[in-house]
Scaffold this motif. Structure first.
Motif, PDB file in Angstrom:
ATOM      1  N   ASP A   1       0.844  -1.183   0.000  1.00 39.35           N
ATOM      2  CA  ASP A   1       0.000   0.000   0.000  1.00 39.35           C
ATOM      3  C   ASP A   1       0.883   1.237   0.000  1.00 39.35           C
ATOM      4  OD1 ASP A   1      -2.726  -1.035   0.257  1.00 39.35           O
ATOM      5  OD2 ASP A   1      -2.103  -1.725   2.236  1.00 39.35           O
ATOM      6  N   ASP A   2       0.414   2.284  -0.653  1.00 39.63           N
ATOM      7  CA  ASP A   2       1.044   3.600  -0.562  1.00 39.63           C
ATOM      8  C   ASP A   2       0.224   4.425   0.412  1.00 39.63           C
ATOM      9  OD1 ASP A   2       3.103   3.297  -2.481  1.00 39.63           O
ATOM     10  OD2 ASP A   2       1.651   3.567  -4.085  1.00 39.63           O
ATOM     11  N   VAL A   3       0.920   5.205   1.222  1.00 37.53           N
ATOM     12  CA  VAL A   3       0.208   6.096   2.141  1.00 37.53           C
ATOM     13  C   VAL A   3       0.857   7.472   2.068  1.00 37.53           C
ATOM     14  CG1 VAL A   3       1.569   5.406   4.167  1.00 37.53           C
ATOM     15  CG2 VAL A   3      -0.692   6.398   4.478  1.00 37.53           C
ATOM     16  N   LEU A   4       0.026   8.477   1.913  1.00 40.73           N
ATOM     17  CA  LEU A   4       0.456   9.872   1.897  1.00 40.73           C
ATOM     18  C   LEU A   4      -0.108  10.517   3.160  1.00 40.73           C
ATOM     19  CD1 LEU A   4       1.773  12.281   0.503  1.00 40.73           C
ATOM     20  CD2 LEU A   4      -0.325  12.566  -0.836  1.00 40.73           C
TER      21      LEU A   4
ATOM     22  N   ARG B   1       2.281  13.215  16.399  1.00 43.46           N
ATOM     23  CA  ARG B   1       1.241  12.708  17.288  1.00 43.46           C
ATOM     24  C   ARG B   1      -0.139  12.828  16.668  1.00 43.46           C
ATOM     25  NH1 ARG B   1       1.116  15.200  22.771  1.00 43.46           N
ATOM     26  NH2 ARG B   1      -0.394  13.563  23.028  1.00 43.46           N
ATOM     27  N   PHE B   2      -0.229  13.500  15.521  1.00 46.66           N
ATOM     28  CA  PHE B   2      -1.481  13.618  14.785  1.00 46.66           C
ATOM     29  C   PHE B   2      -1.178  13.394  13.316  1.00 46.66           C
ATOM     30  CE2 PHE B   2      -4.322  16.121  12.096  1.00 46.66           C
ATOM     31  CZ  PHE B   2      -5.541  15.567  12.457  1.00 46.66           C
ATOM     32  N   GLU B   3      -2.100  12.699  12.636  1.00 44.57           N
ATOM     33  CA  GLU B   3      -1.857  12.361  11.235  1.00 44.57           C
ATOM     34  C   GLU B   3      -3.167  12.223  10.476  1.00 44.57           C
ATOM     35  OE1 GLU B   3       0.191   8.592   8.853  1.00 44.57           O
ATOM     36  OE2 GLU B   3      -0.245   8.416  10.996  1.00 44.57           O
ATOM     37  N   ILE B   4      -3.187  12.751   9.261  1.00 41.98           N
ATOM     38  CA  ILE B   4      -4.240  12.436   8.297  1.00 41.98           C
ATOM     39  C   ILE B   4      -3.553  11.614   7.218  1.00 41.98           C
ATOM     40  CG2 ILE B   4      -5.897  13.295   6.608  1.00 41.98           C
ATOM     41  CD1 ILE B   4      -6.155  15.834   8.311  1.00 41.98           C
ATOM     42  N   ALA B   5      -3.938  10.355   7.085  1.00 45.97           N
ATOM     43  CA  ALA B   5      -3.289   9.433   6.153  1.00 45.97           C
ATOM     44  C   ALA B   5      -4.240   9.090   5.008  1.00 45.97           C
ATOM     45  CB  ALA B   5      -2.872   8.162   6.876  1.00 45.97           C
ATOM     46  N   VAL B   6      -3.755   9.255   3.788  1.00 45.27           N
ATOM     47  CA  VAL B   6      -4.508   8.901   2.586  1.00 45.27           C
ATOM     48  C   VAL B   6      -3.893   7.626   2.029  1.00 45.27           C
ATOM     49  CG1 VAL B   6      -5.288   9.659   0.312  1.00 45.27           C
ATOM     50  CG2 VAL B   6      -4.895  11.362   2.126  1.00 45.27           C
ATOM     51  N   TRP B   7      -4.654   6.531   2.086  1.00 51.92           N
ATOM     52  CA  TRP B   7      -4.160   5.226   1.646  1.00 51.92           C
ATOM     53  C   TRP B   7      -4.428   5.026   0.161  1.00 51.92           C
ATOM     54  CZ3 TRP B   7      -1.457   1.901   4.737  1.00 51.92           C
ATOM     55  CH2 TRP B   7      -1.381   2.268   6.080  1.00 51.92           C
ATOM     56  N   ASN B   8      -3.377   4.662  -0.555  1.00 52.81           N
ATOM     57  CA  ASN B   8      -3.440   4.413  -1.997  1.00 52.81           C
ATOM     58  C   ASN B   8      -4.052   5.597  -2.750  1.00 52.81           C
ATOM     59  OD1 ASN B   8      -2.305   1.748  -1.800  1.00 52.81           O
ATOM     60  ND2 ASN B   8      -4.258   1.164  -0.869  1.00 52.81           N
ATOM     61  N   PRO B   9      -3.465   6.785  -2.535  1.00 51.79           N
ATOM     62  CA  PRO B   9      -4.003   7.978  -3.209  1.00 51.79           C
ATOM     63  C   PRO B   9      -3.763   7.905  -4.708  1.00 51.79           C
ATOM     64  CG  PRO B   9      -1.906   8.487  -2.193  1.00 51.79           C
ATOM     65  CD  PRO B   9      -2.256   7.080  -1.776  1.00 51.79           C
ATOM     66  N   GLU B  10      -4.583   8.599  -5.428  1.00 51.18           N
ATOM     67  CA  GLU B  10      -4.456   8.674  -6.880  1.00 51.18           C
ATOM     68  C   GLU B  10      -3.588   9.872  -7.273  1.00 51.18           C
ATOM     69  OE1 GLU B  10      -5.944   6.497  -9.216  1.00 51.18           O
ATOM     70  OE2 GLU B  10      -6.206   5.310  -7.398  1.00 51.18           O
ATOM     71  N   ARG B  11      -2.636  10.216  -6.403  1.00 53.85           N
ATOM     72  CA  ARG B  11      -1.725  11.340  -6.645  1.00 53.85           C
ATOM     73  C   ARG B  11      -0.422  11.073  -5.911  1.00 53.85           C
ATOM     74  NH1 ARG B  11      -4.476  16.360  -4.401  1.00 53.85           N
ATOM     75  NH2 ARG B  11      -2.576  17.310  -5.158  1.00 53.85           N
TER      76      ARG B  11
ATOM     77  N   ARG C   1       3.344  19.301   6.936  1.00 52.53           N
ATOM     78  CA  ARG C   1       4.206  18.756   5.895  1.00 52.53           C
ATOM     79  C   ARG C   1       3.622  17.409   5.501  1.00 52.53           C
ATOM     80  NH1 ARG C   1       8.659  15.315   7.926  1.00 52.53           N
ATOM     81  NH2 ARG C   1       8.368  15.046  10.154  1.00 52.53           N
ATOM     82  N   GLN C   2       4.168  16.814   4.445  1.00 55.03           N
ATOM     83  CA  GLN C   2       3.651  15.530   3.992  1.00 55.03           C
ATOM     84  C   GLN C   2       4.767  14.502   3.939  1.00 55.03           C
ATOM     85  OE1 GLN C   2       1.906  16.046   0.059  1.00 55.03           O
ATOM     86  NE2 GLN C   2       3.345  17.674  -0.375  1.00 55.03           N
ATOM     87  N   VAL C   3       4.386  13.258   4.180  1.00 57.00           N
ATOM     88  CA  VAL C   3       5.310  12.131   4.167  1.00 57.00           C
ATOM     89  C   VAL C   3       4.650  11.038   3.353  1.00 57.00           C
ATOM     90  CG1 VAL C   3       6.486  10.403   5.575  1.00 57.00           C
ATOM     91  CG2 VAL C   3       6.125  12.721   6.483  1.00 57.00           C
ATOM     92  N   ARG C   4       5.405  10.436   2.450  1.00 59.28           N
ATOM     93  CA  ARG C   4       4.868   9.347   1.623  1.00 59.28           C
ATOM     94  C   ARG C   4       5.650   8.073   1.940  1.00 59.28           C
ATOM     95  NH1 ARG C   4       1.476   9.226  -2.782  1.00 59.28           N
ATOM     96  NH2 ARG C   4       1.634   7.316  -3.961  1.00 59.28           N
ATOM     97  N   ALA C   5       4.934   6.959   2.039  1.00 60.70           N
ATOM     98  CA  ALA C   5       5.577   5.681   2.338  1.00 60.70           C
ATOM     99  C   ALA C   5       4.880   4.562   1.582  1.00 60.70           C
ATOM    100  CB  ALA C   5       5.516   5.401   3.829  1.00 60.70           C
ATOM    101  N   ARG C   6       5.626   3.506   1.336  1.00 59.96           N
ATOM    102  CA  ARG C   6       5.066   2.274   0.759  1.00 59.96           C
ATOM    103  C   ARG C   6       5.183   1.221   1.859  1.00 59.96           C
ATOM    104  NH1 ARG C   6       4.263  -0.204  -4.667  1.00 59.96           N
ATOM    105  NH2 ARG C   6       4.234   1.988  -5.225  1.00 59.96           N
ATOM    106  N   LEU C   7       4.056   0.650   2.209  1.00 56.48           N
ATOM    107  CA  LEU C   7       4.021  -0.346   3.289  1.00 56.48           C
ATOM    108  C   LEU C   7       3.669  -1.714   2.749  1.00 56.48           C
ATOM    109  CD1 LEU C   7       2.009   1.807   5.792  1.00 56.48           C
ATOM    110  CD2 LEU C   7       4.470   1.594   5.661  1.00 56.48           C
TER     111      LEU C   7
END
Length: 94
Positions: free
Chosen positions: A3-6, A58-68, A88-94
């Motif tokens: 999965d990708d998460v932004l 300590r707080f996060e809004i995570a978008v899983w498998n975004p189309e961007r 700021r934004q962080v992108r990861a592949r899990l």
């Protein structure tokens, strides 16, 4: 399958918003995320953590498998305004 998460996180790792600000930011992220309106399988999570996590927040809004790939500077500024704190934004592949 991976999965990708932004994730959108505050620039201050220890900062957390109040519920109303978090809800405003979440609604904006939903509007800015392609696929949500069109019914594409995009999941958006909003999470408060008791301690700083792997994404350095300590707080996060995570978008899983975004189309961007990323939110642009204007979009991040709008989310920051809704949240009441720089982000700021962080992108990861899990």
């Amino acid at each position: 399958m991976s999965d990708d998460v932004l994730s959108i996180i505050p620039t201050d790792a220890g900062w957390q918003p109040d519920r109303a600000a978090a809800d405003r930011a979440l609604v904006l992220v939903e509007r800015l995320t392609p696929g949500v309106v069109d019914g594409v399988d995009v999941e958006i999570d909003m999470t408060w953590h008791d301690a700083v996590t792997a994404v350095d927040a300590r707080f996060e809004i995570a978008v899983w498998n975004p189309e961007r790939l990323w939110f642009d500077d204007a979009e991040l500024a709008a989310v920051a305004e809704a949240l009441g704190h720089a982000v700021r934004q962080v992108r990861a592949r899990l």
